[in-house]
Design a protein around this motif. Structure first.
Motif, PDB file in Angstrom:
ATOM      1  N   ARG A  98      48.199  43.613 -37.859  1.00  0.00           N
ATOM      2  CA  ARG A  98      48.858  43.448 -36.559  1.00  0.00           C
ATOM      3  C   ARG A  98      49.902  42.337 -36.614  1.00  0.00           C
ATOM      4  O   ARG A  98      50.977  42.447 -36.002  1.00  0.00           O
ATOM      5  CB  ARG A  98      47.833  43.165 -35.457  1.00  0.00           C
ATOM      6  N   VAL A  99      49.612  41.249 -37.314  1.00  0.00           N
ATOM      7  CA  VAL A  99      50.615  40.200 -37.478  1.00  0.00           C
ATOM      8  C   VAL A  99      51.842  40.770 -38.194  1.00  0.00           C
ATOM      9  O   VAL A  99      52.983  40.474 -37.842  1.00  0.00           O
ATOM     10  CB  VAL A  99      50.042  38.989 -38.251  1.00  0.00           C
ATOM     11  N   ALA A 100      51.601  41.625 -39.193  1.00  0.00           N
ATOM     12  CA  ALA A 100      52.705  42.247 -39.934  1.00  0.00           C
ATOM     13  C   ALA A 100      53.518  43.204 -39.064  1.00  0.00           C
ATOM     14  O   ALA A 100      54.679  43.474 -39.361  1.00  0.00           O
ATOM     15  CB  ALA A 100      52.155  42.993 -41.148  1.00  0.00           C
ATOM     16  N   GLU A 101      52.909  43.693 -37.996  1.00  0.00           N
ATOM     17  CA  GLU A 101      53.631  44.562 -37.062  1.00  0.00           C
ATOM     18  C   GLU A 101      54.618  43.767 -36.205  1.00  0.00           C
ATOM     19  O   GLU A 101      55.612  44.311 -35.718  1.00  0.00           O
ATOM     20  CB  GLU A 101      52.646  45.291 -36.151  1.00  0.00           C
ATOM     21  N   HIS A 102      54.322  42.482 -36.021  1.00  0.00           N
ATOM     22  CA  HIS A 102      55.105  41.671 -35.094  1.00  0.00           C
ATOM     23  C   HIS A 102      55.919  40.571 -35.754  1.00  0.00           C
ATOM     24  O   HIS A 102      56.740  39.922 -35.087  1.00  0.00           O
ATOM     25  CB  HIS A 102      54.177  41.057 -34.040  1.00  0.00           C
ATOM     26  N   HIS A 103      55.698  40.334 -37.049  1.00  0.00           N
ATOM     27  CA  HIS A 103      56.400  39.257 -37.744  1.00  0.00           C
ATOM     28  C   HIS A 103      56.840  39.727 -39.131  1.00  0.00           C
ATOM     29  O   HIS A 103      56.296  40.684 -39.675  1.00  0.00           O
ATOM     30  CB  HIS A 103      55.501  38.024 -37.885  1.00  0.00           C
ATOM     31  N   GLY A 173      50.640  50.623 -33.821  1.00  0.00           N
ATOM     32  CA  GLY A 173      51.837  49.975 -34.348  1.00  0.00           C
ATOM     33  C   GLY A 173      51.954  49.965 -35.855  1.00  0.00           C
ATOM     34  O   GLY A 173      52.822  49.284 -36.414  1.00  0.00           O
ATOM     35  N   LEU A 174      51.101  50.711 -36.545  1.00  0.00           N
ATOM     36  CA  LEU A 174      51.104  50.693 -38.012  1.00  0.00           C
ATOM     37  C   LEU A 174      52.446  51.067 -38.625  1.00  0.00           C
ATOM     38  O   LEU A 174      52.800  50.580 -39.705  1.00  0.00           O
ATOM     39  CB  LEU A 174      50.018  51.625 -38.561  1.00  0.00           C
ATOM     40  N   ASP A 175      53.196  51.911 -37.966  1.00  0.00           N
ATOM     41  CA  ASP A 175      54.490  52.323 -38.517  1.00  0.00           C
ATOM     42  C   ASP A 175      55.473  51.162 -38.594  1.00  0.00           C
ATOM     43  O   ASP A 175      56.487  51.242 -39.300  1.00  0.00           O
ATOM     44  CB  ASP A 175      55.079  53.474 -37.693  1.00  0.00           C
ATOM     45  N   ARG A 176      55.178  50.052 -37.895  1.00  0.00           N
ATOM     46  CA  ARG A 176      56.054  48.880 -37.939  1.00  0.00           C
ATOM     47  C   ARG A 176      55.748  47.968 -39.121  1.00  0.00           C
ATOM     48  O   ARG A 176      56.470  46.990 -39.355  1.00  0.00           O
ATOM     49  CB  ARG A 176      55.933  48.087 -36.625  1.00  0.00           C
ATOM     50  N   VAL A 177      54.675  48.267 -39.841  1.00  0.00           N
ATOM     51  CA  VAL A 177      54.335  47.471 -41.030  1.00  0.00           C
ATOM     52  C   VAL A 177      55.184  47.970 -42.192  1.00  0.00           C
ATOM     53  O   VAL A 177      54.913  49.019 -42.778  1.00  0.00           O
ATOM     54  CB  VAL A 177      52.845  47.580 -41.387  1.00  0.00           C
ATOM     55  N   VAL A 199      43.450  56.635 -41.656  1.00  0.00           N
ATOM     56  CA  VAL A 199      44.351  56.232 -40.576  1.00  0.00           C
ATOM     57  C   VAL A 199      45.422  55.279 -41.100  1.00  0.00           C
ATOM     58  O   VAL A 199      46.608  55.406 -40.776  1.00  0.00           O
ATOM     59  CB  VAL A 199      43.553  55.572 -39.429  1.00  0.00           C
ATOM     60  N   LEU A 200      45.008  54.338 -41.937  1.00  0.00           N
ATOM     61  CA  LEU A 200      45.953  53.366 -42.486  1.00  0.00           C
ATOM     62  C   LEU A 200      46.973  54.037 -43.402  1.00  0.00           C
ATOM     63  O   LEU A 200      48.185  53.812 -43.272  1.00  0.00           O
ATOM     64  CB  LEU A 200      45.185  52.293 -43.263  1.00  0.00           C
ATOM     65  N   ALA A 201      46.499  54.861 -44.309  1.00  0.00           N
ATOM     66  CA  ALA A 201      47.392  55.515 -45.272  1.00  0.00           C
ATOM     67  C   ALA A 201      48.413  56.418 -44.591  1.00  0.00           C
ATOM     68  O   ALA A 201      49.570  56.490 -45.011  1.00  0.00           O
ATOM     69  CB  ALA A 201      46.570  56.316 -46.281  1.00  0.00           C
ATOM     70  N   HIS A 202      47.997  57.097 -43.538  1.00  0.00           N
ATOM     71  CA  HIS A 202      48.894  58.017 -42.844  1.00  0.00           C
ATOM     72  C   HIS A 202      49.806  57.318 -41.831  1.00  0.00           C
ATOM     73  O   HIS A 202      50.891  57.826 -41.514  1.00  0.00           O
ATOM     74  CB  HIS A 202      48.089  59.108 -42.126  1.00  0.00           C
ATOM     75  N   GLY A 203      49.382  56.158 -41.347  1.00  0.00           N
ATOM     76  CA  GLY A 203      50.140  55.507 -40.285  1.00  0.00           C
ATOM     77  C   GLY A 203      51.065  54.389 -40.716  1.00  0.00           C
ATOM     78  O   GLY A 203      52.054  54.101 -40.024  1.00  0.00           O
ATOM     79  N   ILE A 204      50.788  53.750 -41.844  1.00  0.00           N
ATOM     80  CA  ILE A 204      51.557  52.568 -42.236  1.00  0.00           C
ATOM     81  C   ILE A 204      53.008  52.926 -42.560  1.00  0.00           C
ATOM     82  O   ILE A 204      53.302  53.990 -43.119  1.00  0.00           O
ATOM     83  CB  ILE A 204      50.881  51.863 -43.434  1.00  0.00           C
TER      84      ILE A 204
END
Length: 245
Positions: A98-103, A173-177, A199-204
């Motif tokens: 989540r931090v990686a999504e916003h920073h 928000g995983l696509d923002r990582v 979920v992580l593999a498909h969304g990041i």
């Protein structure tokens, strides 16, 4: 119960913010933090609100406070480092993402990151919390004999509802990582289901995404048989993506 290091040598300008998991404490990843500090990295491992006290206190803590505690550790590192990574175990993995999504993090390293639940009752936690205050603990899923992370002996149902909120928000928000991401995944994990990995593999949103399988550890792999592998591979990952050797 927190841990921090200002770093030394050429890696002192490279920061790593680490987060422990749900109902746990920095004890579960203290060894990881100390290893990175010994390698020269600047390290920050905070105790998240509601943790390290009592499960009743955790039951009164909204998830945004866990995130704010970890985000603060990350931002403090950015003030004195050239690049900063986020890392975490289980729920700490969700916070790191989540931090990686916003920073603009330099990279993400997570161990058995939680984004979904194995217990189907979790979806009803917002109702169950009124009739069921707590359930048996989820801690100490460790293959190595005689090792304990010192997590709460009970899991508050109200906090499970908060955890669900964190998972939902993070997944959305995983696509923002976009940062390079390395995931350490235990072959046997009785806490975080494989659906979290799916979920992580498909969304990041990152195109630099690596999964390292841990064949001899359970959920708390940072205290288990594969701990050294996690420590060494993550340090190499941080060096590689910070421009170090």
């Amino acid at each position: 119960m927190t841990f921090s290091s200002s770093g030394h040598g050429p890696m002192a300008r490279v920061g790593v913010a680490l987060s422990h998991g749900f109902t746990g404490s920095p004890v579960s990843i203290q060894g990881w933090a100390e290893y990175l500090a010994a390698q020269g990295f600047a390290v920050s491992l905070p105790l998240l609100s509601g943790h390290g006290t009592s499960w009743q206190e955790l039951a009164r803590t909204p998830w945004i406070r866990w995130y704010q505690d970890f985000e603060r550790a990350y931002l403090e590192l950015t003030e004195r480092c050239d690049v900063v990574f986020t890392a975490g175990l289980s729920m700490g993995g969700a916070l790191a993402l989540r931090v990686a999504e916003h920073h603009g993090v330099a990279g993400v390293a997570v161990v058995n990151p939680g984004l979904t639940f194995s217990d189907k009752r979790a979806r009803y936690s917002r109702f169950l919390k009124y009739v069921l205050k707590s359930v048996p603990a989820i801690g100490d899923d460790i293959k190595l004999a005689g090792v304990s992370e010192g997590a709460y002996q009970r899991t508050p149902v109200a906090a499970v509802q908060q955890l669900a909120g964190l998972f939902k928000d993070t997944v959305a928000g995983l696509d923002r990582v976009k940062a390079p991401t390395i995931v350490f995944r235990s072959a046997v994990d009785r806490v975080v289901p494989e659906s979290s990995m799916e979920v992580l593999a498909h969304g990041i949103g990152s195109t630099d995404f690596e999964v390292v399988r841990l064949e001899n550890s359970y959920h708390v792999a940072t205290m288990d048989n594969d701990a050294a592998l996690i420590f060494e591979r993550s340090a190499a990952f941080f060096r590689e993506h910070s421009g170090g050797q």
